[in-house]
Design an enzyme around this catalytic site. Sequence first.
Site, short mmCIF file in Angstrom:
data_model
loop_
_atom_site.label_atom_id
_atom_site.label_comp_id
_atom_site.label_asym_id
_atom_site.label_seq_id
_atom_site.Cartn_x
_atom_site.Cartn_y
_atom_site.Cartn_z
N ASN A 90 0.88 -1.18 0.00
CA ASN A 90 0.00 0.00 0.00
C ASN A 90 0.91 1.22 0.00
OD1 ASN A 90 -1.72 2.12 0.58
ND2 ASN A 90 -2.79 1.08 2.25
N ARG B 68 -2.29 -1.94 -3.75
CA ARG B 68 -3.39 -1.00 -3.69
C ARG B 68 -3.11 0.07 -4.74
NH1 ARG B 68 -4.46 3.92 0.52
NH2 ARG B 68 -6.53 4.46 -0.25
N HIS C 184 -11.26 4.47 -1.26
CA HIS C 184 -11.33 3.60 -0.09
C HIS C 184 -12.26 2.42 -0.34
CE1 HIS C 184 -10.38 7.43 2.41
NE2 HIS C 184 -9.27 6.72 2.32
N ARG D 115 -7.08 17.37 4.50
CA ARG D 115 -7.87 17.78 3.33
C ARG D 115 -9.17 18.45 3.76
NH1 ARG D 115 -7.61 11.86 0.66
NH2 ARG D 115 -5.71 11.46 1.82
N GLU E 219 -7.96 -3.49 4.88
CA GLU E 219 -7.76 -3.31 3.44
C GLU E 219 -6.74 -4.31 2.91
OE1 GLU E 219 -7.32 0.96 4.56
OE2 GLU E 219 -7.92 1.34 2.50
C1 LIG Z 1 -7.81 7.65 -1.31
C2 LIG Z 1 -7.35 8.12 0.02
O1 LIG Z 1 -7.80 9.10 0.56
O2 LIG Z 1 -6.43 7.35 0.61
P1 LIG Z 1 -5.73 7.61 2.01
O3 LIG Z 1 -6.79 7.64 3.05
O4 LIG Z 1 -4.81 6.41 2.13
O5 LIG Z 1 -4.99 8.92 1.87
MG LIG Z 2 -6.05 4.06 5.51
#
Ligand SMILES: CC(=O)OP(=O)(O)O
Ligand SMILES: [Mg+2]
Length: 382
Positions: free
Chosen positions: A11, A76, A165, A226, A369
């Site tokens: 991953n 992944r 996800h 984010r 995952e």
């Molecule tokens: C797609 C995504 O947000 O992955 P991660 O949570 O691993 O940053």
């Molecule tokens: Mg994660």
Amino acid sequence: MSGASWVLVLNSGSSSVKYQLLDMATERRLAAGIVERIGEEGGAGDHAEALRRAATDLKERGFGLDSPELAAVGHRVVHGGTRFTRPTLVTDEVLAGIEDLVPLAPLHNPANVTGIKVARELRPDLPQVAVFDTAFHATIPEAAARYAIDTEVADRFGIRRYGFHGTSHAYVSRATAALLGREPADVNVIVLHLGNGASASAVRGGVCVDTSMGLTPLEGLVMGTRSGDVDPAVIFHLERVGGMGTDEIDTLLNKRSGLLGLCGANDMREIGRRMGEGDAAAQTAFEVYVHRLRRYVGAFTAVLGRVDAVAFTAGVGENSAAVRAAAMADLEGLGMVVDPVRNAVRSSAARLVSPDGSRVAVAVVPTDEELEIARDTYALAR
Ligand SMILES: CC(=O)OP(=O)(O)O
Ligand SMILES: [Mg+2]
Ligand SMILES: Nc1ncnc2c1ncn2[C@@H]1O[C@H](COP(=O)(O)OP(=O)(O)O)[C@@H](O)[C@H]1O
């Protein structure tokens, strides 16, 4: 294939590589590790070096990747676009297809491509399987997947809701049905995957019908760094009035926003500690995070019509009783109730936190995952 039954799962994230070696004859985890801070001081220089460190670590623990027991490597891959909607055996053409999708996932897909290339170099004889974050969301109907922008422009640039996800949402929605002692086809679940990245999904009878992330993993819930949903005009405003460039705004929204942007910390444990000390910014960050979550719970309740379970998963969902309690507070009208005693129990097992006999089961369901990727990989490779 011979009796080889080990699967290596990689991953590769933007700044870390997580790896696990599983024996799929028993689904037992043989070894797991993480190389963090790629590109930072004290970390690995790049993803290729990180993967070589992982290989060395496994070798030192007695699981050399030259072992004849190794059957396949599962990767992944975050963005599969519309092309990859199921786990896929990697060929040169598939790898080129994944590289073509880099513009849609600039933070994630390049690392995934490197992971595949390095693993191929290490073991050119082995099947490499790509398991896509977007795949489980391929069933989302047009009404939910399409953005209301000019169709010709949207189609030309591949602009639609892909969702991410997916391996987690798939695994957790099935595990939630199992916890309830029912078939996945018989239950409607809202899955709340709350890790560093965070997303919600609405799963009807085992089939995903909506999700909070969109074209990229930026939309939807408030995350560690984010922003999640913002008015798109915020971007024009920052360009025109703030004089910021596109890349600068991209970095702002992806890496300097969310919990981190609101209070300077992206870890819910630290936010909890600071709230205990009366830190107002931490309190606000928590409230914004929870408010967004409740909006999606409400929205997906309407999307599903009937909700049988709400499942909390990933780092925050599995560990933060405070987030679960706040997210579900005063939702008796929707049939969602959290029992404070059950919610306070710390355990790594899937468990109910709602009282017996609740209309909607509220559950903590640890995600896995890596196991899901290993299963998909082994099924294709053997
Ligand atoms: C797609 C995504 O947000 O992955 P991660 O949570 O691993 O940053
Ligand atoms: Mg994660
Ligand atoms: N005990 C805990 N209490 C509250 N939050 C936690 C706890 N443990 C981990 N977390 C949260 O989980 C986040 C990591 O989630 P995880 O699912 O492991 O992330 P990733 O997206 O990197 O896989 C941390 O940033 C932190 O906010």
